[in-house]
Design an enzyme around this catalytic site. Structure first.
Site, PDB file in Angstrom:
ATOM      1  N   LYS A  32       9.161  33.424 -50.461  1.00  0.00           N
ATOM      2  CA  LYS A  32       7.926  33.292 -49.939  1.00  0.00           C
ATOM      3  C   LYS A  32       7.105  33.618 -49.284  1.00  0.00           C
ATOM      4  CE  LYS A  32       8.778  31.435 -45.751  1.00  0.00           C
ATOM      5  NZ  LYS A  32       7.558  31.349 -45.190  1.00  0.00           N
ATOM      6  N   ASP A  59       2.888  30.300 -49.180  1.00  0.00           N
ATOM      7  CA  ASP A  59       2.937  29.030 -47.707  1.00  0.00           C
ATOM      8  C   ASP A  59       1.560  29.451 -46.897  1.00  0.00           C
ATOM      9  OD1 ASP A  59       3.928  27.341 -45.524  1.00  0.00           O
ATOM     10  OD2 ASP A  59       5.138  28.973 -44.918  1.00  0.00           O
ATOM     11  N   LYS A  61       0.109  26.212 -45.741  1.00  0.00           N
ATOM     12  CA  LYS A  61      -0.020  25.067 -45.840  1.00  0.00           C
ATOM     13  C   LYS A  61      -1.206  24.618 -44.515  1.00  0.00           C
ATOM     14  CE  LYS A  61       3.751  25.885 -42.596  1.00  0.00           C
ATOM     15  NZ  LYS A  61       4.237  27.433 -42.746  1.00  0.00           N
ATOM     16  N   ASP A  64      -7.306  20.618 -44.196  1.00  0.00           N
ATOM     17  CA  ASP A  64      -8.659  20.705 -43.870  1.00  0.00           C
ATOM     18  C   ASP A  64      -9.056  19.688 -44.764  1.00  0.00           C
ATOM     19  OD1 ASP A  64     -11.693  21.122 -43.741  1.00  0.00           O
ATOM     20  OD2 ASP A  64     -10.801  23.700 -43.237  1.00  0.00           O
ATOM     21  N   THR A 121       9.860  22.217 -38.541  1.00  0.00           N
ATOM     22  CA  THR A 121      10.895  22.144 -38.192  1.00  0.00           C
ATOM     23  C   THR A 121      11.349  23.101 -36.737  1.00  0.00           C
ATOM     24  OG1 THR A 121      11.290  24.367 -39.469  1.00  0.00           O
ATOM     25  CG2 THR A 121      12.010  22.031 -40.578  1.00  0.00           C
ATOM     26  N   ARG A 213      15.026  35.318 -41.173  1.00  0.00           N
ATOM     27  CA  ARG A 213      15.598  35.996 -40.179  1.00  0.00           C
ATOM     28  C   ARG A 213      17.168  36.356 -40.672  1.00  0.00           C
ATOM     29  NH1 ARG A 213      11.900  34.285 -35.237  1.00  0.00           N
ATOM     30  NH2 ARG A 213      11.900  32.117 -36.686  1.00  0.00           N
TER      31      ARG A 213
END
Length: 238
Positions: A32, A59, A61, A64, A121, A213
């Site tokens: 990603k 990614d 997002k 607009d 999330t 992570r």
């Protein structure tokens, strides 16, 4: 390569990204690419990753006005990534125009999946109600966003593992559920709220995992990534 477990490349530059992948024998894994890396390196980072056979979830997002998103997606289509996303909060027309941009910008048959972000999330029910002024239950709102995103042309949604099963029930088995917030049992939660293990994700209807992570900050990222794959495949360590 199984394109269902995407590793978040949350690094500030291509040099650090390349060094991490090389040092830990993670060449070719699905990845990603988020805003931090893409805004620094631009489309060239996508080209470099594709040269090493990485499947890519871009990614960004996008959120607009519909025309702007359509034009952006027309350019993104030429990168030929596997997935790209928009915010479902942008509304039905924005989602439709995003798909239009992908279709019109593709040089050949479109393979890029359009994914809509429901509710991050990192968000809680309280934050959604009090700060965003979106009333009701968080899970119900996530399912609502998924249902209308499906209706207006999205191929799937980003959601937490905890909403994936209900989304499948409403939108059908072919509608993709892309689930970040994946953590191994020994990993910290950090700034995520709605997290889950790979084993729980498998049981609860996730199609695609996004892990960051738990792998990138582990003592042995290769072993950590292989552990995610094992938990996902066999449902162990719940």
């Amino acid at each position: 390569m199984d394109n269902r477990i995407y590793l978040s490349l949350d690094f500030p530059s291509w040099v650090e990204t390349r060094n991490f992948l090389d040092e830990h024998a993670l060449q070719g894994v699905p990845v990603k690419v988020g805003m931090e890396l893409f805004y620094r390196e631009g489309p060239k980072v996508i080209e470099k990753l594709k040269e090493n056979d990485h499947a890519i979830f871009l990614d960004l997002k996008l959120h607009d006005i519909p025309t702007t998103v359509m034009k952006a997606m027309k350019n993104i289509a030429k990168l030929d990534v596997d997935m790209v996303n928009v915010h479902a909060l942008g509304g039905s027309e924005m989602i439709m125009r995003a798909k239009e941009g992908l279709l019109s910008g593709a040089d050949h048959n479109l393979k890029t999946k359009l994914i809509a972000v429901t509710i991050l999330t990192s968000h809680t029910n309280e934050l959604m109600n009090k700060e965003l002024l979106i009333q009701g239950n968080l899970q119900d709102n996530v399912v609502h966003f998924a249902e209308f995103a499906n209706h207006y042309g999205a191929d799937g949604v980003v959601c937490s593992v905890h909403e994936a099963k209900q989304i499948k029930e409403v939108c059908g088995s072919s509608f993709l559920t892309v689930t970040p917030g994946i953590r191994l049992k020994e990993s910290s939660v950090d700034d995520q709220e709605r997290v889950a293990t790979p084993a729980f994700a498998r049981k609860n209807g996730s199609d695609i995992l996004v892990v960051g992570r738990s792998v990138t900050q582990s003592k042995d990222p290769y072993i950590a990534y292989e552990t995610v794959k094992k938990e996902w495949a066999y449902g162990v360590n719940e």
